[in-house]
Design a protein around this motif. Structure first.
Motif, PDB file in Angstrom:
ATOM      1  N   ASP A   1     -12.673  78.060  42.024  1.00 40.67           N
ATOM      2  CA  ASP A   1     -12.675  78.334  43.293  1.00 40.67           C
ATOM      3  C   ASP A   1     -11.833  79.672  43.757  1.00 40.67           C
ATOM      4  OD1 ASP A   1     -12.526  78.327  46.137  1.00 40.67           O
ATOM      5  OD2 ASP A   1     -11.593  76.232  46.214  1.00 40.67           O
ATOM      6  N   LEU A   2     -12.788  80.494  44.204  1.00 40.58           N
ATOM      7  CA  LEU A   2     -12.374  81.926  44.718  1.00 40.58           C
ATOM      8  C   LEU A   2     -12.593  82.229  46.153  1.00 40.58           C
ATOM      9  CD1 LEU A   2     -12.736  84.087  41.338  1.00 40.58           C
ATOM     10  CD2 LEU A   2     -10.776  82.978  42.312  1.00 40.58           C
TER      11      LEU A   2
ATOM     12  N   SER B   1      -9.129  81.233  50.678  1.00 42.75           N
ATOM     13  CA  SER B   1      -7.740  80.540  50.590  1.00 42.75           C
ATOM     14  C   SER B   1      -6.679  80.829  49.384  1.00 42.75           C
ATOM     15  CB  SER B   1      -7.726  79.056  50.809  1.00 42.75           C
ATOM     16  OG  SER B   1      -8.698  78.595  49.887  1.00 42.75           O
ATOM     17  N   MET B   2      -7.780  81.258  48.353  1.00 44.22           N
ATOM     18  CA  MET B   2      -6.967  81.740  47.018  1.00 44.22           C
ATOM     19  C   MET B   2      -6.297  83.156  47.397  1.00 44.22           C
ATOM     20  SD  MET B   2      -7.062  79.452  44.689  1.00 44.22           S
ATOM     21  CE  MET B   2      -6.705  80.447  43.184  1.00 44.22           C
ATOM     22  N   ASN B   3      -6.651  84.012  48.169  1.00 34.76           N
ATOM     23  CA  ASN B   3      -5.789  84.976  48.588  1.00 34.76           C
ATOM     24  C   ASN B   3      -4.296  84.836  49.082  1.00 34.76           C
ATOM     25  OD1 ASN B   3      -7.520  87.122  47.829  1.00 34.76           O
ATOM     26  ND2 ASN B   3      -8.731  86.699  49.609  1.00 34.76           N
TER      27      ASN B   3
ATOM     28  N   ARG C   1      -1.901  82.650  44.951  1.00 26.67           N
ATOM     29  CA  ARG C   1      -2.761  81.669  44.200  1.00 26.67           C
ATOM     30  C   ARG C   1      -3.501  82.221  43.122  1.00 26.67           C
ATOM     31  NH1 ARG C   1      -4.632  77.672  49.071  1.00 26.67           N
ATOM     32  NH2 ARG C   1      -2.580  76.888  49.861  1.00 26.67           N
ATOM     33  N   LEU C   2      -4.218  83.563  43.746  1.00 30.40           N
ATOM     34  CA  LEU C   2      -5.159  83.816  42.735  1.00 30.40           C
ATOM     35  C   LEU C   2      -4.558  84.532  41.586  1.00 30.40           C
ATOM     36  CD1 LEU C   2      -8.201  84.844  42.047  1.00 30.40           C
ATOM     37  CD2 LEU C   2      -7.631  86.981  43.441  1.00 30.40           C
TER      38      LEU C   2
ATOM     39  N   LEU D   1      -3.536  81.791  39.076  1.00 31.38           N
ATOM     40  CA  LEU D   1      -4.940  81.487  38.503  1.00 31.38           C
ATOM     41  C   LEU D   1      -5.113  82.255  37.392  1.00 31.38           C
ATOM     42  CD1 LEU D   1      -7.328  79.777  38.016  1.00 31.38           C
ATOM     43  CD2 LEU D   1      -8.565  81.037  39.763  1.00 31.38           C
TER      44      LEU D   1
ATOM     45  N   ALA E   1     -11.384  87.042  45.565  1.00 24.89           N
ATOM     46  CA  ALA E   1     -11.733  85.792  46.336  1.00 24.89           C
ATOM     47  C   ALA E   1     -12.194  86.284  47.497  1.00 24.89           C
ATOM     48  CB  ALA E   1     -10.423  85.023  46.686  1.00 24.89           C
TER      49      ALA E   1
ATOM     50  N   THR F   1     -15.645  77.623  50.785  1.00 22.20           N
ATOM     51  CA  THR F   1     -15.778  76.882  49.488  1.00 22.20           C
ATOM     52  C   THR F   1     -16.897  75.931  49.467  1.00 22.20           C
ATOM     53  OG1 THR F   1     -13.333  76.852  49.347  1.00 22.20           O
ATOM     54  CG2 THR F   1     -14.581  74.964  48.012  1.00 22.20           C
TER      55      THR F   1
ATOM     56  N   SER G   1      -9.929  73.898  42.278  1.00 23.76           N
ATOM     57  CA  SER G   1     -10.207  74.085  43.538  1.00 23.76           C
ATOM     58  C   SER G   1      -8.787  74.224  44.537  1.00 23.76           C
ATOM     59  CB  SER G   1     -11.299  73.251  44.186  1.00 23.76           C
ATOM     60  OG  SER G   1     -11.500  73.399  45.619  1.00 23.76           O
ATOM     61  N   ASP G   2      -8.739  74.695  45.506  1.00 20.07           N
ATOM     62  CA  ASP G   2      -7.556  74.701  46.104  1.00 20.07           C
ATOM     63  C   ASP G   2      -7.622  74.236  47.544  1.00 20.07           C
ATOM     64  OD1 ASP G   2      -8.853  76.912  47.244  1.00 20.07           O
ATOM     65  OD2 ASP G   2      -6.949  78.134  47.805  1.00 20.07           O
TER      66      ASP G   2
END
Length: 483
Positions: free
Chosen positions: A154-155, A158-160, A164-165, A168, A339, A343, A384-385
């Motif tokens: 999941d990019l 929200s992964m920013n 989080r990115l 990962l 990202a 999603t 997934s976040d």
């Protein structure tokens, strides 16, 4: 007189048998005791052997998970792990007196040896107060089982947030480091970034399974709205906004009663003419749920994948990385992941399955029955976040933000349909809920997984590394014992 001599003789004979009988009885008891000690010795040998095998397996697993570590550092670690595990086991048999385990690493093989003593219980009667125990074990750490694994990541926007990115990327790189051995095709990994859209790579523009419209331009003249009028009648005010599940403070124009932003006069002195260039950057639409081939890796001639033309490449994530056994290339592609957008988990999972396929769009995978004959298997790791924030993004439809309404429920239902279809193909599904706080999404990812043991929760970067490491251990079926 005569009879008295006889009686004395007889008495003398009876007296002489006592020491003889005592000697015979002692020999019998010593032999029986020796048999007991021999049985104890055999049992102790088996226990020590099992303990040594267990210690060797623990060291071998550490060796496999740290295959890239320099031998000068790794070998002492392996011996220390073996010693600790062995001591913990033999401590349960306090009667044993064992020395430290010695471990020698020779290529893919770990050679272990240990000796010690067991006190006797009866044989000490003949001067032997202990028996020796000595055993060896050899653990072969081979390449992992034949494996094809898709990292469906999941990019979305929200992964920013909150690093989080980066977390990962670290976890995914470590998985590749452990599983993929250079110059070996035992393990192949694909990387399927997903968010708002999937990127199949511009190299596929002319593929038979894809339909991409021609590039086009639009000439436009834009006259900005009068900012003084807007600021006077529709001033900017702070408000709450939501980007892919991440709450933030935003500014929004709120008009006074009787006014509308659309009525703002244009500033004709600032009009500009420009050209909007629409190009294909590798992004594709999802097939519509319920359409031909939606859940199956099939029907590409009758229901082709549709490409999306856009003004820039930022509407979708990085391109899919097809199955590869090149660890350096995989890590390089992971490093540049970005990202973008919302999603839509079904798209990611469908393309994850396609990346493991033996037919186009991606045909790098082994046909599943052939792979099974080799003792191999296929797996998908879904990370997934957060929740499905896009309800639809497919042929004939437009982007719709999913909320707690029927749209969200429909998208979650489609997610489960895709997961169940993948599992029905004999593909193992692992899920990682990364910093997911919503119960409904946690349950969704749990149901998507093959079993409870295939589902993981990660609250932070450390947990995420641990989850990927646990999955790595789970798919490694590669250690053999030759005692």
């Amino acid at each position: 007189m005569f009879f008295g001599k006889i009686f004395r003789f007889l008495r003398s004979r009876r007296a002489s048998t006592a020491p003889i009988f005592a000697l015979v009885l002692s020999a019998i008891l010593t032999a029986a005791g020796a048999m007991v000690d021999i049985a104890r010795h055999h049992s102790a040998n088996l226990y020590v052997q099992q303990s040594l095998d267990t210690a060797g397996l623990a060291a071998a697993r550490h060796a496999r998970l740290n295959v890239g570590v320099d031998s000068a550092i790794l070998n002492p670690e392996l011996e220390s792990i073996a010693k600790e595990h062995f001591k913990a086991q033999v401590a349960l048999r306090a009667v044993l007196s064992m020395n430290d385990v010695s471990l020698v690493r020779a290529g893919p093989e770990l050679e272990l040896e240990v000796d010690g003593t067991l006190p006797t219980t009866f044989m000490n009667l003949i001067g032997k107060d202990h028996v020796e125990i000595r055993t060896k074990s050899a653990i072969t750490v081979g390449a992992p089982s034949q494996l094809e694994i898709a990292l469906v990541l999941d990019l979305s926007d929200s992964m920013n947030a909150h690093g989080r990115l980066d977390a990962l990327k670290v976890a995914a790189r470590e998985m590749v480091d452990t599983l993929v051995v250079k110059d070996s095709d035992k393990v192949k990994v694909s990387v399927v970034p997903f968010g708002q859209n999937i990127n199949v790579g511009m190299v596929n523009r002319n593929a038979s399974w894809l339909e991409v419209e021609a590039d086009y331009d639009i000439d436009r003249e834009v006259c900005p709205k009068d900012q003084n009028w807007l600021n006077r009648h529709c001033p900017l005010k702070p408000t709450k906004c939501n980007f892919d599940g991440i709450k933030a403070e935003c500014q929004q124009r709120v008009c006074d009663p009787g006014y509308d932003q659309r009525d703002a006069p244009k500033d004709l002195n600032k009009c500009t003419e420009f050209k909007l260039e629409y190009r294909w950057h590798g992004c594709v639409l999802s097939r519509a749920p319920g359409s031909v081939g939606y859940l199956k890796d099939s029907s590409y001639q009758t229901n082709k994948i549709k490409g999306i033309a856009s003004q820039n490449a930022n509407i979708c994530a990085a391109p899919i990385v097809p199955l590869s056994s090149d660890p350096d290339d995989l890590k390089t592609k992971i490093d540049v992941l970005r990202a973008r957008g919302g999603t839509h988990i079904p798209s990611g999972m469908l393309w994850g399955l396609r990346s493991l396929s033996s037919i186009a769009p991606f045909d790098e995978g082994e046909e599943k029955t052939v792979l099974a004959e080799k003792g191999g298997f296929k797996a998908v790791v879904l990370m997934s976040d957060g929740a499905n924030t896009l309800a639809t993004w497919y042929d004939g439809a437009h982007e719709t933000v999913a909320d707690s309404s029927q749209e969200r429920r429909d998208t979650d239902d489609n997610t489960l349909k895709v997961c169940n279809d993948i599992k029905s193909e004999g593909v193992e599904v692992y899920t990682v809920a990364f910093n997911v706080t919503e119960t409904a999404t946690q349950v969704l990812l749990l149901k998507c997984a093959t079993s409870l043991e295939h589902a993981f929760k990660a609250e932070d970067a450390g947990d995420l590394k641990d989850a990927f490491k646990a999955i790595t251990e789970h798919v490694m079926r590669d250690i053999a014992v030759a005692s």
